[in-house]
Design a protein around this motif. Structure first.
Motif, PDB file in Angstrom:
ATOM      1  N   VAL A 164      23.894   4.905  -9.445  1.00 17.87           N
ATOM      2  CA  VAL A 164      23.083   4.199  -8.450  1.00 17.87           C
ATOM      3  C   VAL A 164      21.616   4.378  -8.809  1.00 17.87           C
ATOM      4  CG1 VAL A 164      22.447   4.010  -6.012  1.00 17.87           C
ATOM      5  CG2 VAL A 164      24.803   4.603  -6.646  1.00 17.87           C
ATOM      6  N   ASP A 165      20.897   3.270  -8.948  1.00 19.23           N
ATOM      7  CA  ASP A 165      19.459   3.327  -9.203  1.00 19.23           C
ATOM      8  C   ASP A 165      18.757   3.422  -7.844  1.00 19.23           C
ATOM      9  OD1 ASP A 165      16.787   2.913  -9.839  1.00 19.23           O
ATOM     10  OD2 ASP A 165      17.244   1.502 -11.458  1.00 19.23           O
ATOM     11  N   VAL A 166      18.502   4.640  -7.410  1.00 16.87           N
ATOM     12  CA  VAL A 166      17.979   4.855  -6.062  1.00 16.87           C
ATOM     13  C   VAL A 166      16.618   4.193  -5.864  1.00 16.87           C
ATOM     14  CG1 VAL A 166      17.265   6.587  -4.367  1.00 16.87           C
ATOM     15  CG2 VAL A 166      19.341   6.949  -5.734  1.00 16.87           C
ATOM     16  N   PRO A 167      15.639   4.368  -6.779  1.00 10.99           N
ATOM     17  CA  PRO A 167      14.353   3.679  -6.572  1.00 10.99           C
ATOM     18  C   PRO A 167      14.500   2.157  -6.485  1.00 10.99           C
ATOM     19  CG  PRO A 167      14.145   5.366  -8.259  1.00 10.99           C
ATOM     20  CD  PRO A 167      15.605   5.239  -7.967  1.00 10.99           C
ATOM     21  N   LEU A 170       6.777   3.677  -8.056  1.00 10.70           N
ATOM     22  CA  LEU A 170       5.698   2.860  -8.613  1.00 10.70           C
ATOM     23  C   LEU A 170       6.156   2.122  -9.860  1.00 10.70           C
ATOM     24  CD1 LEU A 170       2.699   5.321  -8.137  1.00 10.70           C
ATOM     25  CD2 LEU A 170       2.918   3.052  -7.094  1.00 10.70           C
ATOM     26  N   THR A 171       6.920   2.801 -10.707  1.00 14.47           N
ATOM     27  CA  THR A 171       7.431   2.152 -11.923  1.00 14.47           C
ATOM     28  C   THR A 171       8.300   0.959 -11.577  1.00 14.47           C
ATOM     29  OG1 THR A 171       7.356   4.212 -13.195  1.00 14.47           O
ATOM     30  CG2 THR A 171       8.835   2.491 -13.993  1.00 14.47           C
ATOM     31  N   GLU A 172       9.197   1.125 -10.620  1.00 15.76           N
ATOM     32  CA  GLU A 172      10.092   0.043 -10.226  1.00 15.76           C
ATOM     33  C   GLU A 172       9.315  -1.122  -9.612  1.00 15.76           C
ATOM     34  OE1 GLU A 172      13.586  -2.070  -9.771  1.00 15.76           O
ATOM     35  OE2 GLU A 172      13.299  -0.169 -10.843  1.00 15.76           O
ATOM     36  N   GLY A 217       0.843  -1.183   0.000  1.00 11.74           N
ATOM     37  CA  GLY A 217       0.000   0.000   0.000  1.00 11.74           C
ATOM     38  C   GLY A 217       0.882   1.237   0.000  1.00 11.74           C
ATOM     39  N   LEU A 218       0.814   2.032  -1.060  1.00 10.78           N
ATOM     40  CA  LEU A 218       1.567   3.279  -1.124  1.00 10.78           C
ATOM     41  C   LEU A 218       0.649   4.400  -0.656  1.00 10.78           C
ATOM     42  CD1 LEU A 218       4.262   4.643  -2.017  1.00 10.78           C
ATOM     43  CD2 LEU A 218       3.101   5.201  -4.147  1.00 10.78           C
ATOM     44  N   LEU A 219       0.944   4.937   0.516  1.00  8.89           N
ATOM     45  CA  LEU A 219       0.111   5.965   1.119  1.00  8.89           C
ATOM     46  C   LEU A 219       0.648   7.325   0.693  1.00  8.89           C
ATOM     47  CD1 LEU A 219       0.023   4.472   4.737  1.00  8.89           C
ATOM     48  CD2 LEU A 219      -1.223   3.726   2.698  1.00  8.89           C
ATOM     49  N   TYR A 220      -0.209   8.167   0.162  1.00 12.04           N
ATOM     50  CA  TYR A 220       0.275   9.436  -0.380  1.00 12.04           C
ATOM     51  C   TYR A 220      -0.760  10.532  -0.167  1.00 12.04           C
ATOM     52  CZ  TYR A 220      -2.961   9.024  -4.325  1.00 12.04           C
ATOM     53  OH  TYR A 220      -4.099   8.944  -5.091  1.00 12.04           O
TER      54      TYR A 220
END
Length: 286
Positions: free
Chosen positions: A267-270, A18-20, A4-7
């Motif tokens: 560095v791919d941070v996500p 979200l893409t990752e 669950g992504l709370l925003y």
């Protein structure tokens, strides 16, 4: 994993995340916390399938209360309510760092105009007056004279909210036109950048320029200790150089990483953040 992504707003940071997540095949429920009613007895239906919640709400009150409710519903939430509570309040954050032996700027808190003036005069000019809550460098003031101190304190006293009458006064650290932001997951640095500006406030949201910073052993140790002091999680840890050492002036519970991702293209941070979320989800499953 059902995340669950709370925003309260989908920024570039959340879009990258979200893409990752979706590229890896994870189910993601996006939950706008502004649209919900948080009940003491039952969780909102939006949480029915959620295994772990990632709290990306904006504003300190939302961050704290959302984390408390989700934890109350027996759903693991990152960052934890305790971490959110400490990081959302600069007084609690400073106390936590000091109690853990993490170097942090000298700070005094006053609740009265005259007491605040005494603190300011003791620090000398310049010194810094900060709000106890807030982000992006807003409402911070560098105080260079007694006249400026009197005017700023009077202004804060008339703003109305009780938090404006908590005078958080800090020594002015003569940083070399920059500070350091480390994004760390449970104390392990993902990447770091230097933020520089001609202005004394270097936040990227205020136009600060970014470049890669190589994390050395001392910074790695400070990031680990600062993270433990506030309860761990995904954190933005801010440091300033003090000659040949560093001081940690703030730990952020809902940090942004768009600027960092641009500063450290290797560095791919996500992706690193999703690695950490997956590890947390495995712990929940276990």
């Amino acid at each position: 994993m059902e995340l669950g992504l709370l925003y309260s707003r989908i920024r570039e940071d959340e879009k990258m995340l979200l893409t990752e997540l979706r590229d890896r095949g994870h189910e993601v429920t996006t939950i706008d916390v502004r649209k919900l009613q948080f009940d003491l007895n039952e969780s909102p239906s939006e949480f029915d399938e959620v295994d772990i919640a990632f709290n990306r709400a904006m504003e300190s009150s939302r961050i704290r209360y959302v984390a408390q409710f989700v934890d109350h519903y027996d759903i693991q939430v990152v960052n934890s309510p305790e971490t959110a509570r400490i990081c959302a309040d600069k007084v609690r954050g400073s106390l936590a760092l000091k109690e853990a032996g993490v170097p942090t700027p000298d700070t005094e808190v006053s609740f009265d105009h005259e007491s605040a003036i005494e603190s300011i005069e003791r620090f000398g000019y310049p010194c810094v007056l900060k709000p106890v809550t807030g982000s992006w460098g807003r409402l911070m003031a560098r105080i260079d004279t007694r006249a400026a101190a009197e005017a700023i304190l009077e202004h804060k006293e008339t703003l109305g909210g009780y938090e404006h009458k908590v005078f958080y006064i800090q020594e002015f650290v003569e940083k070399p036109g920059r500070d350091i932001r480390v994004v760390a997951a449970d104390g392990e640095p993902i990447a770091a950048m230097m933020r520089s500006s001609d202005h004394w406030i270097t936040n990227v949201a205020r136009g600060g320029r970014t470049e890669k910073f190589e994390v050395n052993d001392e910074v790695r140790d400070l990031a680990e200790r600062a993270s433990a002091a506030v309860g761990g999680g995904l954190l933005g840890i801010d440091l300033m150089e003090t000659g040949d050492s560093y001081t940690v002036h703030e730990v952020n519970s809902t940090c942004e990483w768009k600027g960092l991702n641009q500063a450290v293209p290797e560095v791919d941070v996500p992706a690193r953040i999703v690695d950490w979320i997956e590890h947390r989800a495995q712990e929940v499953a276990a």
